[in-house]
Scaffold this motif. Sequence first.
Motif, PDB file in Angstrom:
ATOM      1  N   ASN A  35       0.858  -1.178   0.000  1.00 52.26           N
ATOM      2  CA  ASN A  35       0.000   0.000   0.000  1.00 52.26           C
ATOM      3  C   ASN A  35       0.896   1.230   0.000  1.00 52.26           C
ATOM      4  N   SER A  36       0.316   2.387  -0.148  1.00 48.88           N
ATOM      5  CA  SER A  36       1.124   3.599  -0.275  1.00 48.88           C
ATOM      6  C   SER A  36       1.833   3.981   1.017  1.00 48.88           C
ATOM      7  N   GLU A  37       1.406   3.421   2.140  1.00 49.14           N
ATOM      8  CA  GLU A  37       2.062   3.723   3.410  1.00 49.14           C
ATOM      9  C   GLU A  37       3.310   2.878   3.630  1.00 49.14           C
ATOM     10  N   SER A  38       3.528   1.885   2.784  1.00 47.16           N
ATOM     11  CA  SER A  38       4.679   0.989   2.962  1.00 47.16           C
ATOM     12  C   SER A  38       5.598   1.055   1.747  1.00 47.16           C
ATOM     13  N   LEU A  39       5.747   2.276   1.209  1.00 49.66           N
ATOM     14  CA  LEU A  39       6.516   2.447  -0.014  1.00 49.66           C
ATOM     15  C   LEU A  39       7.348   3.722   0.057  1.00 49.66           C
ATOM     16  N   LEU A  40       8.617   3.645  -0.338  1.00 46.77           N
ATOM     17  CA  LEU A  40       9.477   4.811  -0.461  1.00 46.77           C
ATOM     18  C   LEU A  40       9.597   5.195  -1.926  1.00 46.77           C
ATOM     19  N   SER A  41       9.784   6.487  -2.180  1.00 50.50           N
ATOM     20  CA  SER A  41       9.917   6.964  -3.554  1.00 50.50           C
ATOM     21  C   SER A  41      11.214   7.739  -3.723  1.00 50.50           C
ATOM     22  N   GLY A  50      11.432   9.131  -7.051  1.00 48.02           N
ATOM     23  CA  GLY A  50      11.069   9.725  -8.325  1.00 48.02           C
ATOM     24  C   GLY A  50      10.337  11.039  -8.166  1.00 48.02           C
ATOM     25  N   PRO A  51       9.763  11.553  -9.247  1.00 47.67           N
ATOM     26  CA  PRO A  51       9.110  12.863  -9.234  1.00 47.67           C
ATOM     27  C   PRO A  51       7.900  12.946  -8.312  1.00 47.67           C
ATOM     28  N   PHE A  52       7.209  11.808  -8.083  1.00 46.98           N
ATOM     29  CA  PHE A  52       5.982  11.820  -7.289  1.00 46.98           C
ATOM     30  C   PHE A  52       6.014  10.763  -6.201  1.00 46.98           C
ATOM     31  N   ILE A  53       5.092  10.929  -5.250  1.00 47.01           N
ATOM     32  CA  ILE A  53       4.885   9.953  -4.178  1.00 47.01           C
ATOM     33  C   ILE A  53       3.486   9.376  -4.347  1.00 47.01           C
ATOM     34  N   LEU A  54       3.372   8.070  -4.265  1.00 52.65           N
ATOM     35  CA  LEU A  54       2.068   7.423  -4.366  1.00 52.65           C
ATOM     36  C   LEU A  54       1.323   7.565  -3.045  1.00 52.65           C
ATOM     37  N   THR A  55       0.071   8.026  -3.093  1.00 51.94           N
ATOM     38  CA  THR A  55      -0.746   8.177  -1.892  1.00 51.94           C
ATOM     39  C   THR A  55      -2.142   7.601  -2.132  1.00 51.94           C
TER      40      THR A  55
END
Length: 570
Positions: free
Chosen positions: A226-232, A234-239
């Motif tokens: 899920n988006s709470e268990s992901l580092l980015s 790149g240009p954007f952050i997944l939420t």
Amino acid sequence: MKKSKLMWLLGMILIFGIFLVACGKEESTDTSGETKNTENTDGTEETTSNKLDDEQILNLVERAEIPSMDSVLADDAVSFNALNNVAEGLFRLNEENVAIPAMAESEPEVSEDGLTYTFKLRDAKWSDGTPVTAKDFVFAWQRAVDPDTGSTYGPYMMSGTIKNATEISTGSMDKAELGIEAKDDKTLIVTLERPVPYFASLMAFGTFYPQKEEYVTAQGTNYATNSESLLSNGPFILTNWDGNGLSWTMEKNPEYWDAETVKLDTINIDVVKEAATSVNLYNNGEKDRVVLTGEYAMQYADNEEVEQVLKPTVYYLKFNQERNGNKTPLSNVKLRKALAMSFNKQDMVDVVLANGSIPADFLVPTAFAYDENKKDFREVNGDMLPFNAEEAAKLWEEGMKEEGLTELKLDYISGDTDLAKNMDAYLQAQMETNLKGLKLNLKNVPFNVKLDLDAAQDYDIQSTGWAPDFQDPVTFVDLFQSESSQNNMSYNNEKFDALLDQAKGELALDPAARWQVLAEAEKMIVEEDAAIANMYQTGSMSLQKPYVHGIIAHPFTGDYSYKWAYISGK
């Protein structure tokens, strides 16, 4: 779409065959047939600094849920589309679709024999503010090729390319022996098995993205679910992504090394599988861009907001020769050839798709790969196994007699979108009409389910497609080597395997000889063995609001980038 429009579209293809530019606009298409419109935005920051709207929000439609946001496990177009915007590798495709340094601060130092690449990393951060280091690449690549991880793309992309990847992927060597080393936090050394002419574009592909070991280990099985268990990085952050839902958001990443280039603040994405719903959302102003197919493509063909493109993505039918440990009737080459020639591709693209796609009596797409004389790879073999109902019926009758059959029921799996269902109904009518005794059992399933059925080889015929991973014919042809993780249909031809081994090995630095070997391999898979039945090369029509600018389409890696996109004049 009428043939005149198809000819117009073909005339607009760029000489390099990677993407289409029409009136400054570009588009991309994923393996589902969905497209992303773009505008060439050279000098965007200078020319649009006084024109940007106060609200930089883009509202889009996606055709399916995201199967995985773990770059090591991702193996589909939807996942790579998302990853391309929230992550970044050593290289990234720019606005002209040239692979340029990204996490790498400059071009690598390459050894004289072309086997060792030394990269210096730029000062870049993860979305949690910690630095991206060379160790992050070592961890991710080792994890991708480790057989215990279960990655499909890791072994596929690295075997025969990165030193020792083949042995590691088969469990005969430890992952620590992979040809990648972090000399220090900013120095990464990559050792290859063989010279790879397209190595720079390969480094832009999602499987080669970095991952932060401490974070991945701490998350455990929850990582990237899920988006709470992901580092980015790149240009954007997944939420706002729960791992299964039909909507998610991308927010500008303030820690991105090139954040000043990114204009959009928010991208809202909803999964919409019904064409009518997508068009209604667009007309109501709720979505800024939607793909058009079938009747809607015809209805809106002359609309001033319509964009068209032909992409290097090919759709085909996979014929499964072994199921549940037993040979299937499709192990008979005459039956496969009959199926491949039993449907009218021209009518398919003109009436069913009506979106600028073209018939594909080939595997490697047209206007994609060129030799040193700028000759299209397509010119070597031309078209193979074109529609021929009479010949198909003859081969079918012969094959059925050889198998001792008077009737044959086959499970046909495909996606659950409107486009997929319309296509499948057309194919069913054509095949059952032209091939006596054939009955197709259509199974339209969600994308994730189709991936699972493919992996388990639990099907007879599968409708699928392939977008290139880099700009070279081998990205299509080597899908069908016997050991390829993408094969999943028990096609096995020792001569075919040997040809691919030559192209990847002894002929790697002999472009002319390599070209001919790859063409021979393509002819074998498509015409001689009919292991697959090619259908069409993807084209697309879509509606895009005139205030949307700078979405960059790509022929491989993620289908599109939002790094340069902006809203102006809404």
